[in-house]
Design a protein around this motif. Sequence first.
Motif, PDB file in Angstrom:
ATOM      1  N   ALA A   1       0.698  -2.264   4.773  1.00  0.00           N
ATOM      2  CA  ALA A   1       2.316  -2.226   4.706  1.00  0.00           C
ATOM      3  C   ALA A   1       3.078  -2.983   3.944  1.00  0.00           C
ATOM      4  O   ALA A   1       4.124  -3.043   3.805  1.00  0.00           O
ATOM      5  CB  ALA A   1       2.807  -2.127   5.898  1.00  0.00           C
ATOM      6  N   ASP A   2       2.241  -4.006   3.237  1.00  0.00           N
ATOM      7  CA  ASP A   2       2.898  -4.939   2.123  1.00  0.00           C
ATOM      8  C   ASP A   2       3.444  -4.253   0.925  1.00  0.00           C
ATOM      9  O   ASP A   2       2.652  -3.258   0.251  1.00  0.00           O
ATOM     10  CB  ASP A   2       1.832  -6.012   1.727  1.00  0.00           C
ATOM     11  N   THR A   3       4.477  -4.745   0.566  1.00  0.00           N
ATOM     12  CA  THR A   3       4.959  -3.974  -0.733  1.00  0.00           C
ATOM     13  C   THR A   3       4.214  -4.835  -1.957  1.00  0.00           C
ATOM     14  O   THR A   3       3.896  -5.884  -1.872  1.00  0.00           O
ATOM     15  CB  THR A   3       6.574  -4.516  -0.721  1.00  0.00           C
TER      16      THR A   3
ATOM     17  N   PHE B   1       5.891  -8.226  -2.616  1.00  0.00           N
ATOM     18  CA  PHE B   1       5.386  -9.323  -1.783  1.00  0.00           C
ATOM     19  C   PHE B   1       3.877  -9.702  -2.035  1.00  0.00           C
ATOM     20  O   PHE B   1       3.832 -10.822  -2.272  1.00  0.00           O
ATOM     21  CB  PHE B   1       5.442  -8.685  -0.374  1.00  0.00           C
TER      22      PHE B   1
ATOM     23  N   CYS C   1       9.846  -3.547  -4.740  1.00  0.00           N
ATOM     24  CA  CYS C   1      10.246  -3.906  -3.397  1.00  0.00           C
ATOM     25  C   CYS C   1       9.983  -2.349  -2.602  1.00  0.00           C
ATOM     26  O   CYS C   1      10.214  -2.597  -1.444  1.00  0.00           O
ATOM     27  CB  CYS C   1      11.691  -4.401  -3.173  1.00  0.00           C
ATOM     28  N   MET C   2       9.981  -1.315  -3.376  1.00  0.00           N
ATOM     29  CA  MET C   2       9.965   0.010  -2.680  1.00  0.00           C
ATOM     30  C   MET C   2       8.665   0.615  -2.574  1.00  0.00           C
ATOM     31  O   MET C   2       8.529   1.814  -2.601  1.00  0.00           O
ATOM     32  CB  MET C   2      11.225   0.867  -3.077  1.00  0.00           C
ATOM     33  N   MET C   3       7.587  -0.193  -3.277  1.00  0.00           N
ATOM     34  CA  MET C   3       6.291   0.543  -3.565  1.00  0.00           C
ATOM     35  C   MET C   3       5.192  -0.395  -2.670  1.00  0.00           C
ATOM     36  O   MET C   3       5.546  -1.491  -2.622  1.00  0.00           O
ATOM     37  CB  MET C   3       6.031   0.750  -4.918  1.00  0.00           C
ATOM     38  N   LEU C   4       4.519   0.347  -1.973  1.00  0.00           N
ATOM     39  CA  LEU C   4       3.489  -0.328  -1.416  1.00  0.00           C
ATOM     40  C   LEU C   4       2.501  -0.803  -2.357  1.00  0.00           C
ATOM     41  O   LEU C   4       1.951  -0.160  -3.313  1.00  0.00           O
ATOM     42  CB  LEU C   4       2.645   0.528  -0.300  1.00  0.00           C
TER      43      LEU C   4
END
Lengths: 277, 155
Positions: free
Chosen positions: B22-24, B27, B62-65
């Motif tokens: 679930a990490d973007t 991150f 920030c909106m992609m895994l």
Amino acid sequence: MVPFDFTYHRPSSIEEAVRLFERLHKQGKTPLYYGGGTEIITLSRLNLAFADAVIDIKHIPECCVLRIEQNELTLGAALSLTSIEEANPFPLLTKTASEVADRTARNQITLGGNVCGQIFYRETVLPLLLADCHVVIAGKDGLKQRSIHEVFQQRMRLEHGEFLVQVKIDLSYVSLPHAHTKRRKQGKVGYPLVTVAAIKKDERLHVAFSGVCPFPFRSKTVEEQLNARHLPIETRISRALQYLPKPILNDTEGSVEYRLFVLMNALSDILIPLEEG
Amino acid sequence: MIKCEILLTVNEESHSIIARQADTLLFVLRNQLGLTGAKPGCLNGDCGACTVLVDKTPIKSCMMLAIEAAEKPITTIEGLCDTPIQRAFIEQFAFQCGYCTPGFLINAYALTKQHPDADDETIQEWLESNICRCTSYQEIEQAVKSVLAKKHEND
């Protein structure tokens, strides 16, 4: 940052995706089908979305189709909005899609994600409603094709475990005279105060709305009022406003009164040239 | 915590990392790979400070895994070196505090590559994806236009 854990699954076929969903559900999990993922990721930060498994449909070939065949345009649910804009097979859809979010975000936002999304504007459904399109839905009983009017009532009414695979549009609709306007509170990026899309088919106007109510809609009653051509357009618009579904949105974007004022002008601006054209 | 191995190719280097599914991507780039050029801004897909290229396409990381980007070429601001758009940003004073600059540069880099004949409307459409709170918009637009003009001179 997604504040909870989930497992990520990447099926390569429709059957595999549906089986995965069923298996995960039987294991007591809450799976979600995953397209561009923008809504799931952003809403999860606000605790407005949850999944402990996501099933990415972008690697299913049928979901990535953009094809014109036998007088029908087929668009896969996993196509990004910018890929549809660039191919431009349906100019009204291009116009509508190009006003959703911003360009970079639209590289991720998918057609299926926008139509089936939790965020209620779902603007790309407007051209689909106007074109009386059909949708292909996958579920545990296989594929089924339905009229969008059966399945989309305020939102997509999918059964548990189903997902949108494709939309199919009769080619006779894609080149019809059309108009679209999106009025925002300010600026050129963001949610609408009102969005209106319209086409003219056989001298009749088809009109669909987003941002007016907490759901997008196309209403037969509203269209009847707008098509009563023995009356002046101003009278028709003012009558049509009386038949809007309820509730009319009343939020930080605009009050009910202001929305209706903007809507009246938006309708006048786009319908007069469309009708005369 | 559900972690797995993810293979990422960033700026033409391969990395094997262990991350949450679930990490973007943002991150992981910053916290696992130490590539802090992509900036956390709104973390909501609005500001564009986290923009990177995935498969040559600008993406808000920030909106992609991270797991979605596995095995696709990723370019961050650290992967751009003395490109025309970077020089143009300096020449045109197209930044002030600099926080939004990596996102703008990545987006503008892709724009000049993909649309060497971009008109004003296209430039505006692309640049609207990023927000600059110092309001250097005019200078950023000039930087993009100067790169496009030089391309035409050289053609």
